[in-house]
Design an enzyme around this catalytic site. Structure first.
Site, PDB file in Angstrom:
ATOM      1  N   ASP A  91      21.850 -18.345  22.381  1.00  0.00           N
ATOM      2  CA  ASP A  91      22.592 -18.288  23.838  1.00  0.00           C
ATOM      3  C   ASP A  91      21.801 -18.870  24.687  1.00  0.00           C
ATOM      4  O   ASP A  91      21.905 -18.917  26.230  1.00  0.00           O
ATOM      5  CB  ASP A  91      21.856 -16.713  24.250  1.00  0.00           C
ATOM      6  CG  ASP A  91      20.584 -16.695  24.180  1.00  0.00           C
ATOM      7  OD1 ASP A  91      19.646 -17.190  23.229  1.00  0.00           O
ATOM      8  OD2 ASP A  91      20.335 -16.008  25.253  1.00  0.00           O
ATOM      9  N   ALA A 103      11.575 -19.480  35.593  1.00  0.00           N
ATOM     10  CA  ALA A 103      11.084 -18.516  34.568  1.00  0.00           C
ATOM     11  C   ALA A 103      12.089 -18.872  33.373  1.00  0.00           C
ATOM     12  O   ALA A 103      11.720 -18.839  32.147  1.00  0.00           O
ATOM     13  CB  ALA A 103      10.600 -17.230  34.852  1.00  0.00           C
ATOM     14  N   ALA A 142      16.260 -13.231  20.875  1.00  0.00           N
ATOM     15  CA  ALA A 142      16.442 -12.703  22.134  1.00  0.00           C
ATOM     16  C   ALA A 142      17.810 -13.281  22.979  1.00  0.00           C
ATOM     17  O   ALA A 142      17.806 -14.717  23.041  1.00  0.00           O
ATOM     18  CB  ALA A 142      15.209 -12.756  22.868  1.00  0.00           C
ATOM     19  N   ASP A 176      19.872 -16.917  16.681  1.00  0.00           N
ATOM     20  CA  ASP A 176      18.706 -16.872  17.546  1.00  0.00           C
ATOM     21  C   ASP A 176      18.612 -15.332  17.557  1.00  0.00           C
ATOM     22  O   ASP A 176      19.280 -14.569  17.387  1.00  0.00           O
ATOM     23  CB  ASP A 176      18.970 -17.535  18.789  1.00  0.00           C
ATOM     24  CG  ASP A 176      17.873 -17.057  19.948  1.00  0.00           C
ATOM     25  OD1 ASP A 176      16.662 -17.451  19.693  1.00  0.00           O
ATOM     26  OD2 ASP A 176      18.533 -16.527  20.674  1.00  0.00           O
ATOM     27  N   MET A 196      14.288 -21.465  28.573  1.00  0.00           N
ATOM     28  CA  MET A 196      14.336 -20.396  27.484  1.00  0.00           C
ATOM     29  C   MET A 196      15.035 -21.188  26.417  1.00  0.00           C
ATOM     30  O   MET A 196      16.013 -21.921  26.344  1.00  0.00           O
ATOM     31  CB  MET A 196      15.398 -19.459  27.966  1.00  0.00           C
ATOM     32  CG  MET A 196      15.232 -18.321  27.243  1.00  0.00           C
ATOM     33  SD  MET A 196      13.669 -17.355  27.307  1.00  0.00           S
ATOM     34  CE  MET A 196      14.051 -16.531  28.902  1.00  0.00           C
TER      35      MET A 196
END
Ligand SMILES: *Cc1c(COP(=O)(O)O)cnc(C)c1O
Length: 613
Positions: free
Chosen positions: A175, A44, A13, A11, A48
């Site tokens: 992550d 937020a 970021a 991945d 992810m």
């Protein structure tokens, strides 16, 4: 063929760049603010890993008030503005990434990647990242595939690009839990990274402000969520990845496709192993119905409804012991006919369970002699009540004359118990017309199931009068049967549920192949080819052809060293079996299981190559 890790798919970021994955957070907060909604940092961050528009939708779905599609698109627009303004400040390559990637490449491993960023966002960061020394061999964003994570399509794109056919040769490193799910859906190995991850959600400064204990607690929470998502490995930092790859290579090698040329456990079909993936409870109605169907199907392979099958937890010996212990009374004398190790084992069982018995012993290379048995029965007409013997003596591969022996014993009015462990399902054993009282076998022989489940096919009238005979609590055929009857198919004590599901599948496959007739034909063909091929190499079988089963064969070892032969053949994908004859050095080869004539040819070729015949 050698299997090894061929690609690692990272991945971006939070995994390889942007410690803590902070670039998108401010964007989402600004985005929702632009439609008048305040969201927390935590909210937020929660989705992810998803493609950013999907991420925006996922946040909207968490809100108490309804959000329209138009509002979502507006929030996303603002998100993009903030993100693009921020992106270049969040391109720092994470610790150990450069070195690890270099080491992976040195091992011939390709470096792929997938991301929740769009192609446009990626184009904004690629040059910044490569300037620091990290550029993977391939990247793709979900705007180029039909769907983003957790769908596996981006990973598949990587595999296509690298020309990898087996997804188990690829490793996904990420992550977030969404990364792990993407990897699982692609059937890759999955690795979750803790430090600097979005799941941890801390900046470097926040990390160093934590006490050692506080940090460990936060890391444990991340570990728990990767574990729950199904990660195969969890690492703190990227410098642990090489050891993970080494371990995966070891597993790929250890589990390489192999042909077991033994009399069980056997080479089994993928469908049989795959059937184990569902978990069930012993007492569940659906599971009990499966159990009942297995009982019925096994019974009908060799018998009719005058018989039943009692399933038993354990290996084949458990069934032989339970059969002898339960179906013979204390006042009944058993005559055992012994021409191999499995016959001898029945004597030990009789000793341990306190049964009265006598036995006739025969040369291991000869079948049980019917004439000798008749003489013994004449001599002890009144004395003997039960005769027990092995059908296919797996010790040598000899086949005993089950029909003649049963007819003889029945003419003297004896009970007949057969260890048909290695022959059931591949030999015609017509229990009702021969009037065989019971036979024992197991899931992992000619039914080609998995080890851990055995059974006794038994005449109901005999079983129903066998209460209280067994000297054992768990190895009691009557009590086990009673439980199946009274509960509509529940095992007494914990059932080997997954093994039973595998047996259900194995029996379905048995029927699909064409039942006993087709399986027998395949085994006979395997056996014929095996004998021919080895004979050509001068390797001779021991048992005379008329007494030889088409299940397992004993061969002369001659000058060959068994251990060396075993090791070399194993490295070539074949597992062989030691001999049990005391008189001369031998080895054994089984030809049952998911094996075919071409496997026999391949084995002979492997031996030829080893010894340059
Ligand atoms: C395999 C086998 C058994 C059972 O052995 P386990 O190791 O208990 O599974 C018993 N008798 C014969 C003839 C066999 O081939």
């Amino acid at each position: 063929m050698d299997k090894r890790v061929k690609a690692v798919i990272f991945d971006w970021a939070g995994t390889t760049i942007d410690y803590g994955c902070f670039a998108p957070i401010k964007g989402f907060i600004d985005g929702f603010k632009s439609i008048g909604i305040d969201i927390s940092n935590e909210m937020a961050r929660k989705p992810m890993g998803l493609l950013k528009l999907d991420h925006t939708r996922a946040i909207a779905a968490m809100l108490p008030e309804p959000v329209t599609e138009q509002q979502i698109l507006r929030a996303y627009e603002t998100f993009e503005e903030t993100l693009f303004a921020n992106l270049e400040q969040h391109c720092d390559v994470k610790d150990y990434v450069i070195e690890t990637v270099a080491s992976l490449r040195a091992r011939g491993i390709r470096i792929g990647s997938t991301t929740g960023y769009t192609s446009e966002m990626m184009n904004g960061i690629l040059h910044k990242v490569s300037a620091q020394g990290y550029s993977p061999d391939y990247w793709i964003s979900a705007d180029k595939t039909a769907k983003g994570r957790p769908y596996p399509y981006m990973i598949w794109n990587n595999l296509m690009h690298f020309g990898i056919s087996d997804s188990r040769e690829a490793v996904k490193v990420g992550d977030t839990c969404t990364d792990i799910l993407e990897g699982k859906n692609a059937n890759c190995w999955t690795v979750g990274i803790i430090m600097g991850s979005s799941e941890l959600g801390l900046t470097r400064r926040e990390v160093s402000a934590l006490s050692k204990n506080e940090l460990e607690e936060r890391k444990a929470i991340v570990r728990a969520s990767y574990y729950k998502a199904g990660a195969d490995y969890i690492i703190d930092d990227m410098n642990e990845l090489l050891d993970v790859i080494t371990d995966i290579d070891r597993k790929l090698n250890q589990n390489a496709a192999r042909k077991l040329l033994t009399p069980g456990p056997l080479t089994t079909r993928y469908s049989v192993k795959h059937a184990m993936l569902t978990d069930h409870c012993t007492w569940d109605d659906e599971y009990k119905a499966i159990t009942t169907s297995v009982i019925k199907d096994i019974t009908h392979i060799s018998a009719n409804d005058d018989y039943t099958t009692v399933l038993l937890q354990g290996s084949g010996t458990y069934a032989v012991e339970t059969m002898i212990n339960t179906l013979c009374r204390k006042d009944e004398k058993i005559l055992f006919l012994v021409n191999g190790e499995y016959g001898k084992r029945m004597l030990t069982i009789a000793d341990k369970s306190g049964k009265d018995y006598t036995y006739l012993s025969f040369d291991m290379t000869q079948p049980v002699n019917v004439k000798a048995v008749e003489k013994e029965l004449q001599k002890h007409k009144q004395d003997i009540s039960v005769v027990a013997f092995v059908h296919c003596e797996t010790t040598t591969g000899i086949i005993n004359p089950v029909e003649e022996l049963t007819k003889l014993c029945k003419s003297y009015g004896k009970k007949v118990l057969v260890d048909a462990m290695s022959s059931f399902g591949a030999y015609d054993i017509d229990m009702p017309s021969l009037d065989i009282d019971a036979l024992a076998s197991s899931a992992n022989k000619c039914l080609e199931g998995l080890p851990g489940l055995a059974f006794v096919v038994v005449k109901k009238t005999l079983l129903e009068t066998s209460s209280g005979n067994s000297s054992s609590h768990s190895l009691d055929l009557f009590d086990q049967y009673k439980c199946f009857c009274e509960t509509n198919g529940k095992f007494r004590f914990t059932s080997p549920t997954n093994i039973l599901l595998a047996l259900r599948q194995a029996i379905d496959d048995y029927k699909m192949e064409g039942g006993l007739k087709a399986r027998k034909k395949r085994y006979m063909e395997n056996h014929k080819v095996l004998l021919q091929e080895l004979e050509e190499l001068g390797i001779k079988s021991i048992i005379a052809p008329e007494n030889q089963s088409y299940i397992i064969t004993t061969f002369e070892l001659g000058n060959l060293d068994f251990f060396a032969l075993y090791q070399s053949l194993k490295s070539k994908g074949f597992v062989i079996y030691p001999g049990k004859l005391t008189s001369r050095p031998t080895f054994r080869l089984g030809n049952i299981g998911d094996v075919y004539p071409e496997d026999m040819v391949a084995l002979a070729d492997a031996i030829k190559e080893l010894y340059r015949f």
